[in-house]
Scaffold this motif. Structure first.
Motif, short mmCIF file in Angstrom:
data_model
loop_
_atom_site.label_atom_id
_atom_site.label_comp_id
_atom_site.label_asym_id
_atom_site.label_seq_id
_atom_site.Cartn_x
_atom_site.Cartn_y
_atom_site.Cartn_z
N GLN A 157 0.85 -1.18 0.00
CA GLN A 157 0.00 0.00 0.00
C GLN A 157 0.89 1.22 0.00
O GLN A 157 2.00 1.18 0.55
CB GLN A 157 -0.84 0.06 1.29
N ASP A 161 -2.56 5.43 1.44
CA ASP A 161 -3.63 4.42 1.53
C ASP A 161 -3.62 3.76 2.91
O ASP A 161 -4.67 3.48 3.49
CB ASP A 161 -3.46 3.34 0.45
N ARG A 162 -2.45 3.52 3.41
CA ARG A 162 -2.34 2.91 4.74
C ARG A 162 -2.94 3.84 5.82
O ARG A 162 -3.60 3.37 6.76
CB ARG A 162 -0.87 2.60 5.03
N ASP A 206 -10.05 -0.37 2.36
CA ASP A 206 -8.70 -0.91 2.20
C ASP A 206 -8.36 -0.93 0.71
O ASP A 206 -9.04 -1.60 -0.08
CB ASP A 206 -8.62 -2.32 2.82
N SER A 207 -7.30 -0.21 0.33
CA SER A 207 -6.96 -0.05 -1.10
C SER A 207 -6.66 -1.39 -1.76
O SER A 207 -6.71 -1.51 -2.98
CB SER A 207 -5.76 0.88 -1.24
N ARG A 208 -6.34 -2.43 -0.99
CA ARG A 208 -5.96 -3.72 -1.58
C ARG A 208 -7.18 -4.63 -1.80
O ARG A 208 -7.11 -5.62 -2.49
CB ARG A 208 -4.97 -4.43 -0.65
#
Ligand code: SF4
Ligand code: SF4
Ligand code: FES
Length: 260
Positions: A157, A161-162, A206-208
């Motif tokens: 990330q 994003d984190r 969560d970007s992932r």
């Protein structure tokens, strides 16, 4: 017909007042909820006098003092003693909190009342039944969902994003928020409650994660999400300083955004 009084077996009796410890010069009184299902009797309030010169500063220290020195039958949950595991959540002086980080001298009143978290069935004494609470947590699928093949080492990330996960990942699942929420008291079987919804939002942003649509579909229901009426009790009691109400508002916003 509406029942306006408690069922007879829910009325809390007076209980026992235990004698003051021998030789204690400074004592503090604690009124503790007691319930033993195998006795077949109603719950009761027992009063204990704790020698404050021989007891640590936290409410958990008081409970351990009572259990070790006065009444070994008292039952409560605890594990980490550091505000990390969430096990020792209970209602202290009328407010939900975790006993290991709550100083007993922070609680007003000559006698401090300690009870299990409100609105949940009681297993014994200060131990609530968290089965439904954990099932609601499981319902939001609190893990990364992706169709992309897993990378060899780790899912990366950006720092930005984190940062989106700050104020969310710190939740210790203590249930203080959900059990202080009036909407959850009345509809805890259908409304997911602030703790589970905070986790839902944690994975939604969560970007992932690649299951945003599916996750929102799972919350699209008159009860699961929309029973939050922004009363804000949840944010007031969270021992980690989190704001589930804000997370819920953000989930509602995501719902609106995807239909416009
Ligand atoms: S803001 Fe929502 S979740 Fe929080 S206490 Fe109020 S109704 Fe419950
Ligand atoms: S949001 Fe706060 S009060 Fe609610 S379960 Fe998590 S840590 Fe506990
Ligand atoms: S004992 Fe773990 S949070 Fe209190």
């Amino acid at each position: 017909m509406v029942q306006l009084t408690l069922p007879k077996n829910s009325v809390i009796g007076k209980g026992k007042t235990w004698p003051k410890p021998d030789g204690a010069k400074k004592t503090k009184a604690f009124r503790v909820y007691r319930y033993s299902p195998e006795q077949g009797s109603n719950p009761r309030w027992d009063t204990y006098h704790v020698d404050t010169s021989k007891c640590g500063p936290m409410v958990l220290d008081v409970l351990l003092y009572i259990k070790n020195k006065i009444d070994p039958t008292l039952a409560f949950r605890r594990s980490c003693r550091e505000g990390v595991c969430g096990s020792c959540a209970m209602n202290i002086g009328g407010h939900n909190s975790i006993a290991c980080t709550k100083g007993w001298d922070e609680v007003a009143g000559r006698t401090i009342t300690i009870a299990p978290l409100p609105s949940l069935p009681v297993v014994r004494d200060l131990i609530p039944d968290l089965t439904n609470f954990y099932a609601q947590h499981a319902y939001v699928q609190p893990f990364l969902k992706t169709d992309t093949p897993a990378p060899e080492r780790e899912w990366k990330q950006t720092p930005e994003d984190r940062e989106q996960l700050d104020g969310l990942y710190e939740c210790i699942l203590c249930a203080c928020c959900s059990t202080s929420c009036p909407s959850y008291w009345w509809n805890g079987d259908k409304y997911l409650g602030p703790a589970a919804l905070l986790q839902a939002y944690r994975w939604l942003i969560d970007s992932r994660d690649e299951a945003t649509g599916e996750r929102l579909d799972d919350l699209e229901d008159p009860f699961k999400l929309y029973r939050c009426h922004t009363i804000m009790n949840c944010a007031q009691v969270c021992p980690k300083g989190l704001n589930p109400a804000k997370a819920i508002a953000n989930v509602k916003h995501m719902m609106v955004e995807r239909v416009v």
